[in-house]
Design a protein around this motif. Structure first.
Motif, PDB file in Angstrom:
ATOM      1  N   GLY A   3       0.863  -1.146  -0.067  1.00  0.00           N
ATOM      2  CA  GLY A   3      -0.107  -0.068   0.028  1.00  0.00           C
ATOM      3  C   GLY A   3       0.780   1.228   0.090  1.00  0.00           C
ATOM      4  O   GLY A   3       0.376   2.449  -0.093  1.00  0.00           O
ATOM      5  N   VAL A   4       2.024   1.179  -0.109  1.00  0.00           N
ATOM      6  CA  VAL A   4       3.156   2.136  -0.545  1.00  0.00           C
ATOM      7  C   VAL A   4       3.116   2.457  -1.690  1.00  0.00           C
ATOM      8  O   VAL A   4       3.447   1.643  -2.230  1.00  0.00           O
ATOM      9  N   LYS A   5       3.577   3.975  -1.855  1.00  0.00           N
ATOM     10  CA  LYS A   5       3.794   4.199  -3.291  1.00  0.00           C
ATOM     11  C   LYS A   5       4.986   3.699  -3.844  1.00  0.00           C
ATOM     12  O   LYS A   5       6.067   3.708  -3.290  1.00  0.00           O
ATOM     13  N   PRO A   6       5.011   3.338  -5.115  1.00  0.00           N
ATOM     14  CA  PRO A   6       6.434   2.835  -5.654  1.00  0.00           C
ATOM     15  C   PRO A   6       7.469   3.679  -5.523  1.00  0.00           C
ATOM     16  O   PRO A   6       8.854   3.435  -5.536  1.00  0.00           O
ATOM     17  N   THR A   7       7.120   4.970  -5.676  1.00  0.00           N
ATOM     18  CA  THR A   7       8.222   6.131  -5.632  1.00  0.00           C
ATOM     19  C   THR A   7       8.707   6.603  -4.195  1.00  0.00           C
ATOM     20  O   THR A   7       9.622   7.244  -4.141  1.00  0.00           O
ATOM     21  N   ALA A   8       8.010   5.879  -3.264  1.00  0.00           N
ATOM     22  CA  ALA A   8       8.494   6.296  -1.923  1.00  0.00           C
ATOM     23  C   ALA A   8       9.899   5.842  -1.728  1.00  0.00           C
ATOM     24  O   ALA A   8      10.218   4.746  -2.140  1.00  0.00           O
ATOM     25  N   ASN A   9      10.452   6.154  -0.703  1.00  0.00           N
ATOM     26  CA  ASN A   9      11.896   5.938  -0.419  1.00  0.00           C
ATOM     27  C   ASN A   9      12.194   4.528  -0.242  1.00  0.00           C
ATOM     28  O   ASN A   9      12.743   3.861  -0.647  1.00  0.00           O
ATOM     29  N   PRO A  10      11.304   4.099   0.913  1.00  0.00           N
ATOM     30  CA  PRO A  10      11.530   2.574   1.390  1.00  0.00           C
ATOM     31  C   PRO A  10      11.260   1.717   0.167  1.00  0.00           C
ATOM     32  O   PRO A  10      11.830   0.530  -0.219  1.00  0.00           O
ATOM     33  N   SER A  11      10.247   2.047  -0.780  1.00  0.00           N
ATOM     34  CA  SER A  11       9.828   1.141  -2.142  1.00  0.00           C
ATOM     35  C   SER A  11      10.979   1.288  -2.986  1.00  0.00           C
ATOM     36  O   SER A  11      11.313   0.028  -3.468  1.00  0.00           O
TER      37      SER A  11
END
Length: 143
Positions: A71-79
């Motif tokens: 559920g986290v955006k693919p562009t977020a740092n962890p992703s």
């Protein structure tokens, strides 16, 4: 008792993460537990879960599948970090406001990789206690 220990001597983090991976606990329940920890406790959990992910030998494909589940955006740092080849594991070095996203990504990717390993490497001959959790093992206590 520390924020990451349970009453049976097993790491609370180990229990929560493996219950999520085996669908004995929802990701939302895991996030609620994680969110109740102090920032230092969250950092400690991220370090532990990063170690679990390394031990599960996650692949870039596991990273992409886990990010999609998280559920986290693919562009977020962890992703982005987990989808690199090889993955980057410095999640505890992220700003504290990214810890929940990092937890969601790490646990989701671990679940993908660990499920794959349970179905291949450990199929019918697994001695890992964390792969054989009884469905009644969920702890409802908060830290």
């Amino acid at each position: 008792m520390t924020a990451t220990s349970s009453t049976d001597g097993r790491s609370k983090t180990e229990l929560v993460v493996n219950e999520i991976a085996q669908e004995l606990r929802t990701l939302a329940d895991g996030v609620a537990w994680f969110s109740g920890l102090s920032p230092a406790g969250q950092r400690e959990v991220l370090q532990q879960v990063s170690g679990y992910a390394m031990q599960a030998h996650i692949t870039a494909a596991d990273g992409r599948a886990g990010v999609a589940r998280s559920g986290v955006k693919p562009t977020a740092n962890p992703s982005v970090m987990i989808c690199m080849d090889p993955p980057r594991y410095g999640f505890s070095g992220l700003p504290a406001d990214e810890y929940v996203k990092a937890f969601r990504v790490l646990v989701s990717v671990f679940a993908v990789a660990d499920t794959r390993r349970r179905q291949t490497h450990c199929k019918n001959a697994c001695g890992h206690p964390w792969h054989n959790l009884p469905s009644t093992s969920s702890e409802t206590e908060q830290p």
